[in-house]
Design an enzyme around this catalytic site. Structure first.
Site, PDB file in Angstrom:
ATOM      1  N   HIS A 176       1.138  -1.257   0.101  1.00 16.42           N
ATOM      2  CA  HIS A 176       0.209  -0.275  -0.395  1.00 16.42           C
ATOM      3  C   HIS A 176       1.224   1.101  -0.399  1.00 16.42           C
ATOM      4  CE1 HIS A 176      -3.192   2.670   1.546  1.00 16.42           C
ATOM      5  NE2 HIS A 176      -4.268   1.850   0.818  1.00 16.42           N
ATOM      6  N   LYS A 178       3.297   4.077  -1.000  1.00 14.44           N
ATOM      7  CA  LYS A 178       3.480   5.467  -1.982  1.00 14.44           C
ATOM      8  C   LYS A 178       4.880   6.106  -1.945  1.00 14.44           C
ATOM      9  CE  LYS A 178      -1.521   4.977  -0.571  1.00 14.44           C
ATOM     10  NZ  LYS A 178      -1.420   3.949  -0.770  1.00 14.44           N
ATOM     11  N   ASP A 183      15.628  11.652  -8.531  1.00 11.86           N
ATOM     12  CA  ASP A 183      17.336  12.002  -8.275  1.00 11.86           C
ATOM     13  C   ASP A 183      17.283  11.708  -6.351  1.00 11.86           C
ATOM     14  OD1 ASP A 183      17.930  12.327 -11.040  1.00 11.86           O
ATOM     15  OD2 ASP A 183      18.224  15.076 -10.843  1.00 11.86           O
ATOM     16  N   HIS A 417      -9.301  11.021   2.063  1.00 14.74           N
ATOM     17  CA  HIS A 417      -9.116   9.901   1.838  1.00 14.74           C
ATOM     18  C   HIS A 417      -7.302   9.482   2.605  1.00 14.74           C
ATOM     19  CE1 HIS A 417      -6.098   6.590  -0.784  1.00 14.74           C
ATOM     20  NE2 HIS A 417      -7.264   6.314  -0.334  1.00 14.74           N
ATOM     21  N   LYS A 419      -4.549  10.706   5.757  1.00 12.68           N
ATOM     22  CA  LYS A 419      -4.344   9.407   7.083  1.00 12.68           C
ATOM     23  C   LYS A 419      -3.592  10.173   7.424  1.00 12.68           C
ATOM     24  CE  LYS A 419      -4.253   6.373   2.895  1.00 12.68           C
ATOM     25  NZ  LYS A 419      -5.799   5.747   3.140  1.00 12.68           N
ATOM     26  N   ASP A 424      -0.646  16.700  20.530  1.00 14.65           N
ATOM     27  CA  ASP A 424      -0.229  17.448  21.053  1.00 14.65           C
ATOM     28  C   ASP A 424       0.407  18.762  20.155  1.00 14.65           C
ATOM     29  OD1 ASP A 424      -0.143  16.276  23.737  1.00 14.65           O
ATOM     30  OD2 ASP A 424       1.658  15.752  23.437  1.00 14.65           O
TER      31      ASP A 424
END
Length: 529
Positions: A176, A178, A183, A417, A419, A424
């Protein structure tokens, strides 16, 4: 109840037919060579390194949020355009829609300039994309690999279903992660896959998401993670696919994609992309970077092959090992939110210590996976009893022009979508990890924990804007005395056109949807959600 001989014969014939289909389907050529490769050194000279040296002190890291979908795509395209040495691209989904074609065109254009391009894609959604992936892989400067692939290749749902059943332990675990890295100097990670719904390019659905551009020292950690996955046993070269892409097809595809790119960039959406590009201002020093210390936390690629016997090595264990537990407030943004026993234990402990806990997730009407919402629904009353504040994002909010996005000028339906967790207002996690059993135990995940009060406050402001009653429903617990004793039920509160509303049923749902939810809640499948 005993089955009749005829029904048994029919079942046997169906199984035989299914096995025949599976036996006739083409398979991966597992003998395909897998030469190892590594990221270029982050000390190697490049124009990107020269630009960044003036903005980010040596040994430090810089960050910039990508909240807007168009800016998020523009940043990826700009990275591909500015890369001179390498591009490393890792995604769970890589669609063949408008934005997918734009990214593919950018990767091909970079390869034509001599940039080495490595593309690692999870195999969950490649059955109808094999020839396209093989075509990209045919370019001498592009290598494509599939992560945790189906060995039998077929678009037939029965064949795929049989294989998934036969190898359920392995194939139920997906990559999952991404990442988009240029470079070994600049990288993007977060919640977005490659597809129109992630980049405000669809009119029927938009995912409200969050990515971060990272620069400086932390990018080498992103590259090392990519190398781990690329060189793992679970990554199989596209050359193993039972399809061939000729040089002529590669040339035709390259011409088509470049023409397509030119047409799209001349459209309203393309012009909006050009205007939204944040990279040029960042590299020129016109937009300041958030300079901060950060940690990359990432699951080992072997997580898909077997259940880990050492939870401390998994992402959730690495997060706990950073000792960033909140003392005042924990803000959790997770579109797929199923806390489980461990999550409930954390929330209850934090509340016992006086920590404010706020959770933003999708309303049932906004969720794109009703099965996961059913898992979340089990926990609403216990969470509210513990003193956790819940907020459920509406599928369509009033166009108030706030920081989240003006839904009135975008797509007709939105779904959360992003996450991200903020502790704090000092530590912020941005990545691919949902607070659910699938992310914790089955899929591989990644994310950055950035120790920056300024960035944490920025993410908090984005989330709090989404939590406003014009944009989200707030469930609350109602405790009543009845003839049978104490009864507990839910109500939902929101504000619409300036007036408060109260719902006794899941807002914006039909009786059929609510009936489906009750059925899904009865299924004993929480560990797979």
């Amino acid at each position: 109840m005993r089955r009749s001989p005829d029904s048994l014969r029919l079942a046997g014939a169906a199984l035989a037919a299914l096995l025949t289909l599976a036996g006739c389907a083409p398979t991966l050529r597992m003998s395909a060579e897998r030469p190892p490769s590594q990221a270029v050194s982050n000390q190697a000279d490049s124009p990107l390194k020269a630009h960044l040296s003036a903005q980010i002190p040596a040994g430090e890291s810089g960050f910039h949020l990508l909240q807007d979908g168009r800016a998020a795509l523009a940043a990826r395209l700009a990275l591909a355009q500015r890369a001179t040495r390498t591009l490393d691209v890792q995604y769970y989904l890589f669609h063949n829609d408008t934005t997918g074609k734009l990214v593919a065109a950018a990767l091909l254009a970079a390869a034509e300039r001599g940039v080495r391009v490595r593309v690692l894609v999870d195999d969950i959604d490649t059955a109808d994309k094999e020839l396209r992936l093989a075509t990209l892989n045919a370019h001498p400067n592009i290598q494509v690999r599939l992560f945790n692939p189906f060995h039998t290749r077929s678009t037939n749902l029965f064949v795929k279903g049989w294989q998934a059943l036969r190898e359920s332990v392995r194939l139920n675990r997906r990559m999952h992660n991404k990442a988009f890295i240029a470079d070994n100097q600049l990288g993007i990670t977060g919640g977005r896959n490659i597809g129109d719904e992630y980049f405000d390019a669809r009119h029927d659905l938009a995912f409200i998401d969050l990515d971060v551009v990272a620069a400086g020292a932390i990018v080498d950690s992103l590259s090392q993670s990519f190398d781990q996955y690329w060189n793992s046993d679970a990554a199989v070269p596209a050359a193993a696919l039972p399809v061939n892409a000729s040089d002529i097809r590669l040339q035709r595809t390259t011409r088509f994609l470049q023409q397509y790119r030119a047409q799209q960039l001349d459209s309203d959406y393309g012009r909006a992309l050009t205007a939204a590009d944040p990279l040029s201002k960042l590299l020129a020093g016109k937009t300041p970077w958030h300079i901060a210390r950060a940690n990359l936390i990432v699951d080992p690629p072997g997580k898909v092959l077997k259940r880990s016997k050492s939870p401390s090595k998994l992402l959730i264990g690495q997060l706990a090992g950073l000792w960033v537990d909140p003392s005042r407030r924990a803000l959790i943004v997770s579109p797929y939110f199923v806390p489980g026993a461990l999550g409930m234990a954390y929330f209850e402990y934090w509340r016992s210590q006086g920590v404010q806990v706020d959770v933003l997730t999708n309303a049932y009407a906004a969720s794109d996976v009703p099965l996961v919402h059913a898992g979340y629904a089990h926990y609403r009353i216990p969470l509210l009893q513990a003193g956790v504040n819940l907020y459920e994002l509406k599928p369509v909010a009033e166009p108030t022009g706030g920081r989240l996005r003006d839904l009135g000028s975008g797509s007709s339906r939105a779904s959360l979508h992003a996450k991200t967790f903020v502790f704090d207002d000092e530590h912020v996690f941005i990545g691919s990890f949902n607070l659910d059993p699938r992310s914790a135990l089955l899929n591989t995940e990644m994310g950055l924990v950035i120790h920056s009060p300024a960035l944490a406050r920025q993410v908090t402001a984005i989330a709090e804007d989404a939590m406003r009653p014009e944009r989200s429903y707030q469930p609350r617990l109602i405790v009543e005395k009845t003839a049978k004793g104490i009864a507990k039920r839910l109500q939902w509160r929101d504000v619409h056109q300036g007036a408060e509303r109260i719902f006794d049923l899941e807002p914006e749902t039909t009786p059929i949807q609510r009936g489906l939810l009750r059925v899904l809640q009865a299924l004993p499948i929480e560990e797979h959600l």
